[in-house]
Scaffold this motif. Structure first.
Motif, short mmCIF file in Angstrom:
data_model
loop_
_atom_site.label_atom_id
_atom_site.label_comp_id
_atom_site.label_asym_id
_atom_site.label_seq_id
_atom_site.Cartn_x
_atom_site.Cartn_y
_atom_site.Cartn_z
N ALA A 1 32.49 105.67 66.97
CA ALA A 1 31.84 104.92 68.06
C ALA A 1 31.12 103.69 67.51
O ALA A 1 30.72 103.67 66.34
N ASN A 2 30.98 102.68 68.35
CA ASN A 2 30.05 101.59 68.03
C ASN A 2 29.21 101.33 69.28
O ASN A 2 29.40 101.98 70.31
N GLU A 3 28.28 100.39 69.17
CA GLU A 3 27.34 100.21 70.28
C GLU A 3 28.01 99.70 71.55
O GLU A 3 27.51 99.87 72.64
N LYS A 4 29.16 99.03 71.37
CA LYS A 4 29.81 98.42 72.54
C LYS A 4 30.57 99.43 73.40
O LYS A 4 30.78 99.20 74.58
N GLY A 5 31.01 100.51 72.80
CA GLY A 5 31.84 101.47 73.54
C GLY A 5 31.02 102.27 74.54
O GLY A 5 29.80 102.39 74.40
N GLY B 1 31.43 100.07 63.27
CA GLY B 1 31.57 101.53 63.40
C GLY B 1 31.72 102.17 62.04
O GLY B 1 31.71 101.51 60.99
N GLY B 2 31.88 103.49 62.02
CA GLY B 2 32.06 104.24 60.78
C GLY B 2 30.85 104.11 59.88
O GLY B 2 29.70 104.12 60.35
N ALA B 3 31.08 103.92 58.58
CA ALA B 3 29.97 103.89 57.61
C ALA B 3 29.02 102.72 57.85
O ALA B 3 27.85 102.77 57.45
N TYR B 4 29.50 101.66 58.54
CA TYR B 4 28.62 100.51 58.80
C TYR B 4 27.32 100.98 59.45
O TYR B 4 26.22 100.47 59.15
N LEU B 5 27.41 101.95 60.36
CA LEU B 5 26.24 102.36 61.13
C LEU B 5 25.10 102.89 60.26
O LEU B 5 23.94 102.88 60.67
N LEU B 6 25.43 103.30 59.04
CA LEU B 6 24.38 103.81 58.14
C LEU B 6 23.47 102.67 57.67
O LEU B 6 22.40 102.91 57.11
N SER B 7 23.89 101.42 57.94
CA SER B 7 23.06 100.27 57.54
C SER B 7 22.31 99.69 58.74
O SER B 7 21.56 98.74 58.60
N ASP B 8 22.54 100.24 59.93
CA ASP B 8 21.93 99.69 61.14
C ASP B 8 21.33 100.85 61.94
O ASP B 8 21.96 101.40 62.86
#
Ligand SMILES: Cc1cc2nc3c(=O)[nH]c(=O)nc-3n(C[C@H](O)[C@H](O)[C@H](O)COP(=O)(O)O)c2cc1C
Length: 327
Positions: free
Chosen positions: A81-85, A118-125
């Motif tokens: 998931a990402n914030e846009k979905g 999404g994915g691992a990116y979210l661990l930085s945000d």
């Protein structure tokens, strides 16, 4: 929110692997090596526009596994998931179809997935991460787990992520001991799994570079984790779960004899399941070749053995080599 994680302590989980752990693969392993305690689908991306169709969700999970309640409950449904979905809607749809375990992918290192936040990116945000976790927790009443790496660029948010998951009511956390930027370099660092078991009371599932029964014993001893999950180690030795659970010690020669017995069983079960999905032997052969990459590592002259399998011109030839090398 569920306070009791359905998986008992010391369980062995078969990791989600995109392009591999589709329904046919999972059914083949479930039938041949039922000692694995839990499986997972690979990730389904929450759409940024519109919503999933019921058909799409069921196709991703697989209809046979869906209609059999035992198999359905033995498989987590993973989303990305990402914030846009529209994550709340996706969760409601998955819940309405009767899935009892949802897993959020926070480890995918793919550039495309990370560019779409999404994915691992979210661990930085952590702000986006918290919103998504809240969205899922509010809209999904059953078991909700996350599967993370130890960070995106570095490990600086690691313990904050663990605390966030605890505060937001996540039911269990799988940890692969590498950052996103480490991809698969080096060896997964189990120190983070140990750190997490001390920092939270949520069940921690250790993951990363577990290849042998000794590795299984070591990771449990060293980290005190609740359970473990295997990806590449499970592909190399899909019979590792029964091997561990039988609690019998084996020397190298025994293990090789077991390998020679199990490999034909494994491929025959895969063939049976793949044949139900696609009639083309060429596609089955392609998959078989991809599994040959490390399943023959322990064979004498393994490079030559692997080359034979990789160069098989058709399924019959591949199976002849199986007969020859595994007799
Ligand atoms: C081919 C492949 C595909 C993968 N696909 C997924 C996936 O869809 N979802 C996910 O959470 N992890 C995925 N992973 C990561 C694994 O689940 C696991 O976390 C990682 O490989 C580390 O564990 P291992 O050392 O036991 O392989 C994938 C790994 C591989 C090798």
């Amino acid at each position: 929110m569920n306070n009791t994680f359905p998986i008992k302590r010391n369980s062995l989980l078969f990791a989600p692997m995109e392009g591999i752990t589709d329904e046919a693969y999972r059914l083949a392993v479930m039938n041949t090596f039922p000692e694995w305690d839990l499986f997972s689908t690979d990730f389904l991306r929450v759409p940024t526009e519109g919503s999933f169709s019921k058909k799409f969700i069921l196709e991703h999970f697989g209809k046979t596994a869906y209609t059999n309640l035992d198999l359905r409950n033995k498989t987590a449904f993973q989303i990305l998931a990402n914030e846009k979905g529209n994550t709340p809607l996706a969760c409601q749809q998955i819940e309405n179809l009767g899935f009892k375990h949802l897993d959020l992918n926070l480890g995918c290192p793919s550039k495309r997935v990370n560019q779409h936040l999404g994915g691992a990116y979210l661990l930085s945000d952590l702000k986006s991460l918290q919103k998504i976790i809240k969205d899922i927790r509010t809209n999904y009443p059953h078991h909700f787990t996350v599967k993370m790496r130890i960070g995106y660029r570095d490990d600086s948010n690691f313990l904050d992520c663990i605390k966030l998951f605890e505060n937001e009511g996540v039911d269990a956390i799988t940890i692969h001991g590498r950052t996103r930027d480490q991809l698969y370099k080096g060896i997964a660092d189990w120190k983070y799994i140990k750190m997490a078991t001390k920092a939270t009371s949520i069940p921690i599932i250790g993951n990363g570079d577990i290849w042998t029964v000794a590795d299984i014993e070591n990771i449990f001893d060293y980290t005190n984790c609740h359970s473990i999950m295997l990806g590449r180690g499970a592909l190399k030795t899909p019979w590792l779960a029964p091997l561990f659970k039988k609690q019998k010690s084996h020397n190298k020669d025994d293990l090789f004899e077991i390998r020679k017995k199990k490999i034909p069983l494994y491929f025959s079960s895969l063939k049976e399941e793949y044949s139900k999905k696609c009639s083309q032997d060429a596609l089955i052969l392609k998959r078989f070749k991809s599994f040959s990459r490390n399943i023959f590592d322990d064979f004498p002259q393994n490079e030559i053995v692997k080359r034979k399998f990789m160069r098989s011109k058709n399924l019959e030839e591949f199976e002849e080599y199986l007969d020859f090398f595994c007799k």
